[in-house]
Design an enzyme around this catalytic site. Sequence first.
Site, short mmCIF file in Angstrom:
data_model
loop_
_atom_site.label_atom_id
_atom_site.label_comp_id
_atom_site.label_asym_id
_atom_site.label_seq_id
_atom_site.Cartn_x
_atom_site.Cartn_y
_atom_site.Cartn_z
N SER A 129 0.85 -1.19 0.00
CA SER A 129 0.00 0.00 0.00
C SER A 129 0.88 1.24 0.00
CB SER A 129 -0.90 0.02 1.24
OG SER A 129 -1.61 1.25 1.33
N TYR A 142 -1.96 -0.21 10.16
CA TYR A 142 -2.04 -0.63 8.74
C TYR A 142 -0.77 -0.24 8.01
CZ TYR A 142 -3.88 -1.25 4.02
OH TYR A 142 -4.07 -1.66 2.73
#
Length: 267
Positions: A129, A142
């Site tokens: 990501s 995250y």
Amino acid sequence: MKKVVLITGASSGIGKAIALHLSEKNYTVYGTSRNPKPESCLPFQMVALDVQDQDSINKAVGYIIERENQIDVLINNAGVGITGPMEETPLSEVENAMNTNFYGPLRVLQAVLPHMRKRKSGRVVNITSIAGYMGLPYRGIYSASKGALEIATEAYRMECAHLNIHFSNVAPGDFATNIAAGRFHAPVNENGDYAKGYAHTLKLIDEHVDDGNDPKEVAEKIAEILKEKNPGIHYKVGSFLQKFSIVLKKILPEKRYEKMLKKHYGL
């Protein structure tokens, strides 16, 4: 002979888009999810696989090897979202996120690499990501899980190069998927010190996902990577501003960059 592709987390979102696109490109595709539903209309087969369960992974990989005798491409896509203030996020949820987003791909690799090593050939694409390139407020866990996978991929790549097994990362930005539905949200503590900033950030995150591009863009990028004889290490797929944020982190003074992020998130 068709290349055989294993894609984790292929029941929806980016994973499903990749599976559909590679099927169109004449790959033999196996997608996975923890509890796959029978879908006769799909051009690829779904297999049960839980990235937190090594026995489940071994069983799925064994099934594919028995049928195809090879796995040419592994795409580690399965992952979970998580938001919350670092202080207020339950450690059990932190462990779950790391177990899925970081340890999960490593478990799958332990099952797949011996087969690639035997053939001295293979491609691995880890879906990370853009958030993994920076510690984002209220998305720190995250960011950490995806950042860890980015770094681990660099090590795998060097260690496996002599085996003709190529590793790459693909870091998506925000895409229109259902990731928010399965994301763990630490509750907003209305009387807490983080309430205002966290509530504002949650709203921004949901807006970014709702306004995100078609996940097929990620699938198309991966198809391009698989055609490359000597693929690169890091690829980013997203809006110009999302990708440029990584460039800015490299060139701006640290405090200036931090100030920019805080302004963006209204902190």
